[in-house]
Design a protein around this motif. Structure first.
Motif, PDB file in Angstrom:
ATOM      1  N   GLU A  35       0.833  -1.203   0.000  1.00 34.89           N
ATOM      2  CA  GLU A  35       0.000   0.000   0.000  1.00 34.89           C
ATOM      3  C   GLU A  35       0.869   1.256   0.000  1.00 34.89           C
ATOM      4  O   GLU A  35       0.590   2.209  -0.731  1.00 34.89           O
ATOM      5  N   LEU A  36       1.925   1.267   0.814  1.00 40.46           N
ATOM      6  CA  LEU A  36       2.821   2.421   0.862  1.00 40.46           C
ATOM      7  C   LEU A  36       3.579   2.598  -0.453  1.00 40.46           C
ATOM      8  O   LEU A  36       3.782   3.724  -0.915  1.00 40.46           O
ATOM      9  N   ALA A  37       3.993   1.494  -1.069  1.00 41.74           N
ATOM     10  CA  ALA A  37       4.726   1.580  -2.332  1.00 41.74           C
ATOM     11  C   ALA A  37       3.826   2.101  -3.456  1.00 41.74           C
ATOM     12  O   ALA A  37       4.253   2.931  -4.268  1.00 41.74           O
ATOM     13  N   VAL A  38       2.581   1.647  -3.506  1.00 39.99           N
ATOM     14  CA  VAL A  38       1.657   2.146  -4.525  1.00 39.99           C
ATOM     15  C   VAL A  38       1.371   3.627  -4.283  1.00 39.99           C
ATOM     16  O   VAL A  38       1.313   4.429  -5.223  1.00 39.99           O
ATOM     17  N   ALA A  39       1.216   4.004  -3.019  1.00 44.59           N
ATOM     18  CA  ALA A  39       0.993   5.419  -2.701  1.00 44.59           C
ATOM     19  C   ALA A  39       2.203   6.258  -3.103  1.00 44.59           C
ATOM     20  O   ALA A  39       2.047   7.365  -3.634  1.00 44.59           O
ATOM     21  N   ALA A  40       3.404   5.746  -2.879  1.00 41.68           N
ATOM     22  CA  ALA A  40       4.616   6.476  -3.259  1.00 41.68           C
ATOM     23  C   ALA A  40       4.703   6.648  -4.775  1.00 41.68           C
ATOM     24  O   ALA A  40       5.103   7.714  -5.260  1.00 41.68           O
ATOM     25  N   LEU A  41       4.311   5.624  -5.539  1.00 42.21           N
ATOM     26  CA  LEU A  41       4.296   5.751  -6.999  1.00 42.21           C
ATOM     27  C   LEU A  41       3.301   6.820  -7.433  1.00 42.21           C
ATOM     28  O   LEU A  41       3.591   7.640  -8.314  1.00 42.21           O
ATOM     29  N   GLY A  42       2.138   6.831  -6.831  1.00 44.64           N
ATOM     30  CA  GLY A  42       1.135   7.827  -7.185  1.00 44.64           C
ATOM     31  C   GLY A  42       1.566   9.236  -6.842  1.00 44.64           C
ATOM     32  O   GLY A  42       1.402  10.168  -7.636  1.00 44.64           O
ATOM     33  N   VAL A  43       2.149   9.403  -5.666  1.00 47.66           N
ATOM     34  CA  VAL A  43       2.609  10.732  -5.245  1.00 47.66           C
ATOM     35  C   VAL A  43       3.752  11.215  -6.136  1.00 47.66           C
ATOM     36  O   VAL A  43       3.786  12.378  -6.542  1.00 47.66           O
ATOM     37  N   SER A  44       4.684  10.331  -6.450  1.00 53.64           N
ATOM     38  CA  SER A  44       5.835  10.761  -7.248  1.00 53.64           C
ATOM     39  C   SER A  44       5.420  11.120  -8.674  1.00 53.64           C
ATOM     40  O   SER A  44       5.941  12.076  -9.248  1.00 53.64           O
ATOM     41  N   SER A  45       4.479  10.385  -9.249  1.00 56.57           N
ATOM     42  CA  SER A  45       4.058  10.731 -10.609  1.00 56.57           C
ATOM     43  C   SER A  45       3.289  12.046 -10.628  1.00 56.57           C
ATOM     44  O   SER A  45       3.464  12.863 -11.537  1.00 56.57           O
ATOM     45  N   THR A  46       2.462  12.269  -9.623  1.00 59.82           N
ATOM     46  CA  THR A  46       1.718  13.525  -9.546  1.00 59.82           C
ATOM     47  C   THR A  46       2.661  14.700  -9.287  1.00 59.82           C
ATOM     48  O   THR A  46       2.542  15.755  -9.914  1.00 59.82           O
TER      49      THR A  46
END
Length: 93
Positions: free
Chosen positions: A64-75
């Protein structure tokens, strides 16, 4: 994971190649558009496989944290890139 890693790596390599080619084109608008389109296609290979590698490589709350980090970094990258387009460049006047 082997297939995801291979597609991700090939996508990054082609993204870099087409970015260099697009950066070197200065007077041919058609070639620039073609290289940018190919660069976008290569980038399109990396995003889904990054999420797939996270799905395979992590479990539970770490996933969950890794998917959130991917989303935050792309945004964040999209926002910073958009702001960077409007910063004046003194090189051209």
């Amino acid at each position: 994971m082997y297939g995801h890693k291979r597609i991700y790596s090939v996508g990054l390599i082609f993204f870099a190649i087409f970015a260099v080619l697009a950066a070197t084109v200065d007077s041919n608008f058609v070639a620039l558009c073609i290289f940018r389109a190919l660069q976008g296609a290569a980038a399109a290979c990396t995003v889904p496989t990054a999420y797939a590698m996270v799905g395979v490589g992590y479990k539970g709350q770490a996933r969950e944290l890794a998917v959130a980090a991917l989303g935050v970094s792309s945004t964040t990258g999209a926002i910073i890139g958009s702001i960077g387009m409007y910063i004046p460049n003194n090189q051209y006047g």
